[in-house]
Scaffold this active site. Sequence first.
Site, PDB file in Angstrom:
ATOM      1  N   ARG A  87      38.949  42.359 121.362  1.00 43.73           N
ATOM      2  CA  ARG A  87      40.331  42.255 121.872  1.00 43.73           C
ATOM      3  C   ARG A  87      40.660  43.544 122.595  1.00 43.73           C
ATOM      4  NH1 ARG A  87      44.024  42.336 117.459  1.00 43.73           N
ATOM      5  NH2 ARG A  87      44.484  44.394 118.247  1.00 43.73           N
ATOM      6  N   GLU A 125      43.005  50.461 123.807  1.00 39.20           N
ATOM      7  CA  GLU A 125      41.652  50.527 123.250  1.00 39.20           C
ATOM      8  C   GLU A 125      41.052  49.133 123.311  1.00 39.20           C
ATOM      9  OE1 GLU A 125      40.958  50.785 119.107  1.00 39.20           O
ATOM     10  OE2 GLU A 125      42.636  49.494 118.566  1.00 39.20           O
ATOM     11  N   ASN A 137      38.910  46.582 120.760  1.00 41.40           N
ATOM     12  CA  ASN A 137      38.472  46.393 119.374  1.00 41.40           C
ATOM     13  C   ASN A 137      37.243  45.505 119.378  1.00 41.40           C
ATOM     14  OD1 ASN A 137      41.035  47.486 117.924  1.00 41.40           O
ATOM     15  ND2 ASN A 137      41.800  46.076 119.473  1.00 41.40           N
ATOM     16  N   SER A 143      41.924  41.050 114.967  1.00 37.41           N
ATOM     17  CA  SER A 143      42.616  40.022 114.191  1.00 37.41           C
ATOM     18  C   SER A 143      43.807  39.406 114.932  1.00 37.41           C
ATOM     19  CB  SER A 143      43.064  40.597 112.847  1.00 37.41           C
ATOM     20  OG  SER A 143      43.935  41.672 113.068  1.00 37.41           O
ATOM     21  N   LYS A 180      36.282  55.244 119.899  1.00 36.15           N
ATOM     22  CA  LYS A 180      37.175  55.933 120.831  1.00 36.15           C
ATOM     23  C   LYS A 180      36.382  56.921 121.698  1.00 36.15           C
ATOM     24  CE  LYS A 180      41.126  54.488 118.497  1.00 36.15           C
ATOM     25  NZ  LYS A 180      40.612  53.360 117.755  1.00 36.15           N
ATOM     26  N   LYS A 208      43.371  61.175 118.918  1.00 39.40           N
ATOM     27  CA  LYS A 208      42.775  60.047 118.192  1.00 39.40           C
ATOM     28  C   LYS A 208      41.448  60.398 117.525  1.00 39.40           C
ATOM     29  CE  LYS A 208      44.679  56.373 121.098  1.00 39.40           C
ATOM     30  NZ  LYS A 208      44.382  55.033 121.634  1.00 39.40           N
ATOM     31  N   GLU A 232      39.776  53.031 113.001  1.00 38.46           N
ATOM     32  CA  GLU A 232      40.391  51.785 113.439  1.00 38.46           C
ATOM     33  C   GLU A 232      41.412  51.337 112.398  1.00 38.46           C
ATOM     34  OE1 GLU A 232      39.549  50.422 116.309  1.00 38.46           O
ATOM     35  OE2 GLU A 232      37.962  51.883 116.665  1.00 38.46           O
ATOM     36  N   GLY A 233      42.308  50.452 112.816  1.00 44.35           N
ATOM     37  CA  GLY A 233      43.192  49.813 111.850  1.00 44.35           C
ATOM     38  C   GLY A 233      44.606  50.350 111.829  1.00 44.35           C
ATOM     39  N   ARG A 269      52.115  41.887 120.550  1.00 43.56           N
ATOM     40  CA  ARG A 269      52.703  42.513 119.351  1.00 43.56           C
ATOM     41  C   ARG A 269      53.809  43.445 119.800  1.00 43.56           C
ATOM     42  NH1 ARG A 269      47.742  45.559 116.987  1.00 43.56           N
ATOM     43  NH2 ARG A 269      47.425  45.822 119.209  1.00 43.56           N
TER      44      ARG A 269
HETATM   45  P1  ADP Z   1      43.650  51.708 116.102  1.00 43.22           P
HETATM   46  O1  ADP Z   1      42.184  51.601 116.290  1.00 43.22           O
HETATM   47  O2  ADP Z   1      44.047  52.437 114.883  1.00 43.22           O
HETATM   48  O3  ADP Z   1      44.339  50.395 116.282  1.00 43.22           O
HETATM   49  P2  ADP Z   1      44.836  52.397 118.655  1.00 43.22           P
HETATM   50  O4  ADP Z   1      44.178  53.232 119.702  1.00 43.22           O
HETATM   51  O5  ADP Z   1      44.958  50.961 118.966  1.00 43.22           O
HETATM   52  O6  ADP Z   1      44.082  52.673 117.291  1.00 43.22           O
HETATM   53  O7  ADP Z   1      46.263  53.008 118.374  1.00 43.22           O
HETATM   54  C1  ADP Z   1      47.131  52.460 117.401  1.00 43.22           C
HETATM   55  C2  ADP Z   1      48.520  52.274 117.974  1.00 43.22           C
HETATM   56  O8  ADP Z   1      49.020  53.526 118.462  1.00 43.22           O
HETATM   57  C3  ADP Z   1      48.549  51.347 119.178  1.00 43.22           C
HETATM   58  O9  ADP Z   1      48.690  50.017 118.749  1.00 43.22           O
HETATM   59  C4  ADP Z   1      49.748  51.862 119.944  1.00 43.22           C
HETATM   60  O10 ADP Z   1      50.952  51.339 119.402  1.00 43.22           O
HETATM   61  C5  ADP Z   1      49.728  53.347 119.676  1.00 43.22           C
HETATM   62  N1  ADP Z   1      49.010  54.058 120.757  1.00 43.22           N
HETATM   63  C6  ADP Z   1      47.682  54.266 120.827  1.00 43.22           C
HETATM   64  N2  ADP Z   1      47.354  54.902 121.962  1.00 43.22           N
HETATM   65  C7  ADP Z   1      48.489  55.116 122.637  1.00 43.22           C
HETATM   66  C8  ADP Z   1      48.808  55.732 123.890  1.00 43.22           C
HETATM   67  N3  ADP Z   1      47.878  56.272 124.660  1.00 43.22           N
HETATM   68  N4  ADP Z   1      50.105  55.761 124.260  1.00 43.22           N
HETATM   69  C9  ADP Z   1      51.078  55.227 123.487  1.00 43.22           C
HETATM   70  N5  ADP Z   1      50.841  54.629 122.300  1.00 43.22           N
HETATM   71  C10 ADP Z   1      49.567  54.568 121.873  1.00 43.22           C
HETATM   72 MG    MG Z   2      44.543  49.257 117.985  1.00 40.30          MG
END
Ligand code: ADP
Ligand code: MG
Length: 445
Positions: free
Chosen positions: A96, A115, A117, A122, A276, A335, A339-340, A421
């Site tokens: 996703r 990102e 996944n 899910s 990442k 970051k 994940e999660g 979401r």
């Molecule tokens: P995870 O693998 O924990 O899901 P993500 O990279 O998807 O990590 O980040 C988790 C959440 O943080 C995202 O769903 C988003 O809401 C927020 N986020 C992540 N990266 C950014 C970004 N570059 N700018 C703004 N919000 C972000």
């Molecule tokens: Mg995410």
Amino acid sequence: GVLMRTGEQPHASDVVNYAPFTLLPSAVPQALFEQAYAVQQDFNLLVDTISQNKEFLEKTLASTIKVDDFTARLFRIYMQVLEEGLAQTVFLGINRSDYMFDCGLGGTAALRQIEINTIAASFGGLTSRTADVHRLVLKVLGKTEEASRLLPNNPAKGLALGIAKAWELYGSQRAVVMFLVEDVQRNIFDQRCVENELWNRNIRVVRKRFRDVFEQGSLDASRRLYMDGQEVAVVYYREGYVPQVYDEQNWEARLLLERSRAVKCPDIATQLAGTKKVQQELSRPGTLEKLLPGHPEAIARIRATFAGLYSLDEGEEGDRIAATAIADPDRFVLKPQREGGGNNLYGEELREVLEKIKDSPERTSYILMDKIKPQPALNYLLRAHSPLQVSECISELGIFGVYVRQGQELVLNRAAGHLLRTKAIEHADGGVAAGVAVLDTPYLV
Ligand code: ADP
Ligand code: MG
């Protein structure tokens, strides 16, 4: 229905609650929605290509695995399996790709990938039913015309189609599909939507945990996987992406699965392709060209979705960007390789952590990313036992991708549906399972 088990009774299916959702669908720019769909097959191809490129994974993750034990352990299994030689010949990817709409300076929103996944992506199940909820709400409000404009969306079916194809190519009628599930399965109904699609095709599904694999799993001489005597064709991981689930026995179970002939969704190489650190390296000029020679149009579509991503590896480049982020933390997200949800750092916290680790090798376990700033909109977030109030919200769009490869040939490569979401702006991080975001439906504008 659009249901989840409760925090109080996380093992019960007779006491459940609705999964959190927005009262109203959220506006999504149609052009960006279409752009996200149009690039999904390219991302499928890219992830699959990276998963077969040992040299790239080795080089890209070299600095990370020196300091990040979890990624290092996954990488060790990856190398071990390669050395032995792969028994697996059919490959199945379900991913996703998540995006936000950056409103930038000029006022026109741009699609920016957050990102991708590649393991346990899910909510494809529950979101297959979310549009029905919003269609009903709009009708109750007298918005019949608007209700009719909500798009059909059925990722559950699309994901099951990929699993079924992999099962078929594995080529044993007796073999089952095994969902590798968590100890606590609050989101079981999301998985059931996919599972039921498989039963509809007369494909047997079993649900097992790592612990069950440790106790019941075995390989025969040709490394076919058996669980208590039953052959497994496909292992669909809905678990296995956080370090906390792995004790030594569960690591052993993971290794057994990876060594087997069964189709893993994903195999460990594909899980590593979703880190990442890999995402950050992809944004380096020239990297996509090296990985996907002869695909200039795919590369252009992929690159158009990238936000600024920065390596914190030791050296001048890392020193410079670390200093910039410490001076202006609100421009960035820090970051780790996790994940999660709930792992990223923002604002003051980002500054403090980076200040502390900026001169130590530990900094290479993180990447930096430009913070995306979407335009907020008002909505109601409906969550059990929470006060009902109007909130300023931002949304994240995910597109599900499914592909199947047999040997060198991609026999299936599709976009399988979407997930929207939405969360209140005061939360920087976190998804639906983390209790922050809620399920939504795009209303294209
Ligand atoms: P995870 O693998 O924990 O899901 P993500 O990279 O998807 O990590 O980040 C988790 C959440 O943080 C995202 O769903 C988003 O809401 C927020 N986020 C992540 N990266 C950014 C970004 N570059 N700018 C703004 N919000 C972000
Ligand atoms: Mg995410």
